[in-house]
Every structure is written in C-alpha cells, then in structure tokens.
Enzyme design. Structure first.
Site, mmCIF file in Angstrom:
data_model
loop_
_atom_site.group_PDB
_atom_site.id
_atom_site.type_symbol
_atom_site.label_atom_id
_atom_site.label_comp_id
_atom_site.label_asym_id
_atom_site.label_seq_id
_atom_site.Cartn_x
_atom_site.Cartn_y
_atom_site.Cartn_z
ATOM 1 N N HIS A 76 29.054 53.716 50.439
ATOM 2 C CA HIS A 76 29.376 54.593 51.560
ATOM 3 C C HIS A 76 29.276 53.800 52.853
ATOM 4 O O HIS A 76 28.295 53.090 53.090
ATOM 5 C CB HIS A 76 28.410 55.782 51.611
ATOM 6 C CG HIS A 76 28.723 56.757 52.710
ATOM 7 N ND1 HIS A 76 29.801 57.617 52.655
ATOM 8 C CD2 HIS A 76 28.119 56.991 53.908
ATOM 9 C CE1 HIS A 76 29.838 58.354 53.746
ATOM 10 N NE2 HIS A 76 28.830 57.974 54.541
ATOM 11 N N SER A 77 30.298 53.908 53.703
ATOM 12 C CA SER A 77 30.335 53.248 55.008
ATOM 13 C C SER A 77 30.240 51.730 54.813
ATOM 14 O O SER A 77 31.076 51.140 54.132
ATOM 15 C CB SER A 77 29.213 53.803 55.893
ATOM 16 O OG SER A 77 29.430 53.493 57.249
ATOM 17 N N LEU A 78 29.235 51.074 55.376
ATOM 18 C CA LEU A 78 29.033 49.643 55.129
ATOM 19 C C LEU A 78 29.044 49.357 53.630
ATOM 20 O O LEU A 78 29.606 48.349 53.177
ATOM 21 C CB LEU A 78 27.699 49.193 55.731
ATOM 22 C CG LEU A 78 27.115 47.866 55.236
ATOM 23 C CD1 LEU A 78 27.971 46.702 55.703
ATOM 24 C CD2 LEU A 78 25.674 47.693 55.692
ATOM 25 N N SER A 104 33.692 55.143 50.209
ATOM 26 C CA SER A 104 33.393 56.421 50.864
ATOM 27 C C SER A 104 33.078 56.235 52.347
ATOM 28 O O SER A 104 32.330 55.330 52.733
ATOM 29 C CB SER A 104 32.183 57.055 50.155
ATOM 30 O OG SER A 104 31.751 58.223 50.813
#
Length: 244
Positions: A76-78, A104
C-alpha cells in the site's frame, strides 16, 4: 496443505505489524508474511533507506533463500512501489514471478511526476506533519504527541524522500497479473491508478473503494475479500486445495 504466500509491504512510516490482523482473517491456504523494513519494528536498530532500488534488492536477497512458489505481493502506498521493485529484484535473482501483484493506494511508477512533490519537499517537522494531515490517517492526538512523533518523523522523512527520489528503470515488463486498489477520496487519480497497466503484459484490474488514503483499514474486510477472491483463482491453477 501447501500454501500460497502473500508478502505484504507496509506504507510510509509503518511497520509490518499493520498487517498482523490479516493472518487471523484470511483463510489457512493463504500464508500472510508481512515484510519488515529496516529502521522500524523488529529492525529498528538498522539504518533507514532513502533509495528504493537498493532496498528492494536487499529485501529480495533476504526473502529469496526461503521463498517458495507460489507467492504474491501486496503493498500500500510506498509499499506498492516497493512490492513492484521486489518482484523485479526476485526475478533478477532467479525466482519465479509472483502469481499476482497487488498495488494499493498510489500512482503508478511512470505517473509520479507531481504525486510525491509535497512530501519530498517538506523541510521542517511542522511541514511534514501538515503533509500527514492531508492523508487523514493520523489522529490529532498522535500528531500532538511529541515523544511519539520524535520516533516516527525520521522514518516518515526517509520514506517520503525515498518516494520522491524514485525513478522507474527501463526493463522487461512483469508477466504476472497486476490488481490495483484505489480510494475514491484518495489523492491518486483514476489515470494514475490505470498507469499500473504499463507494468505488466499480464491481466490487469482496478477496484475502487470508498474512502481516503487509508481505505485499506476503513474497508479492511472488502480489501481482504478482493485479495482472497483473486488469489483463489491462482491457487487453483497451481493444483492446490482450498479450504475456507
């Protein structure tokens, strides 16, 4: 029973513990393996990274000796960017590709020109905290806790710098399916999420969930159901039995 391993990469500032509950929720045939990053959690004493390529290769080398196919990656993200880089790094080391990559809550690697600018340019702690507020995932009580923030801000600063410096490399595309999750009120636009299509020659899907950047926690049950449904298909293709 042979399991399918799901390697889970955390978002900026987080430890692998953010995925600990997933182990109790997902079925037994799916082995959730959170991946801890240096500088946090059980690896708190290790130096933080600000360059994604070397970090991905370090993690891939750590995972490679014991990683057995089939496996999938979630981030998720990074963590989404890092999961993609680890997939490439594992392939360089001779590992089979994952059966799926779940990306994500972030823009695709090729569409990040302006996406990380605010975080990468934050100079002072106050500016960094203000950027955190825009994500709506950290309570004011936590942001006002100086002792906690003294521990967290160096990790966040390194993570945001790593995202801001990230430049995708020219290389052979992945062949595995890429499944993307986005939040309807998140920063990443539909175009930026669709850009993940450029990372693979395999199948591709996008699922939008209500909520902001931390929709994976707001709608955890739905996220896990989507992951389980996608991976159950890959699990059956490998001739492995599935139980609830």
């Amino acid at each position: 029973m042979t399991q399918l391993t799901l390697l889970c990469l955390p978002y900026s500032g987080a430890s692998a513990m953010v995925y600990s509950r997933w182990r109790r929720t997902l079925p037994q045939w799916l082995h959730v393996q959170p991946v801890e990053l240096p500088g946090r959690g059980a690896r708190f004493d290790e130096p933080l990274h600000t360059d994604m390529g070397p970090l991905a290769m370090q993690l891939a080398r750590e995972l490679y000796p014991t990683l057995q196919a089939p496996y999938a990656l979630f981030g998720h993200s990074l963590g989404a960017l890092l999961a993609c880089e680890i997939a490439h790094a594992l392939r360089e080391l001779g590992s089979p590709e994952p059966v799926a990559l779940f990306a994500s809550g972030t823009a695709a690697p090729t569409m990040r020109a302006d996406y990380d600018r605010g975080f990468a340019q934050a100079k002072t702690d106050a500016e960094l905290i203000e950027q955190l507020r825009t994500l709506n995932g950290t309570s004011e009580e936590i942001l006002a806790n100086e002792e906690l923030m003294d521990l967290t801000l160096p990790i966040l600063r390194a993570d945001f710098l790593m995202c801001g410096r990230f430049q995708p490399r020219q290389r052979a595309l992945l062949r595995c399916p890429v499944h993307v999750f986005g939040g309807t009120a998140d920063k990443a636009t539909t175009e930026q999420l669709m850009g993940w299509r450029q990372e693979t020659t395999g199948s591709f899907s996008v699922d939008m969930l209500a909520g902001g950047h931390f929709f994976i926690h707001e709608h955890e049950a739905k996220v896990l159901r989507l992951i389980k449904d996608q991976l159950s298909v890959h699990h059956r293709r490998h001739g492995l039995a599935i139980s609830a």
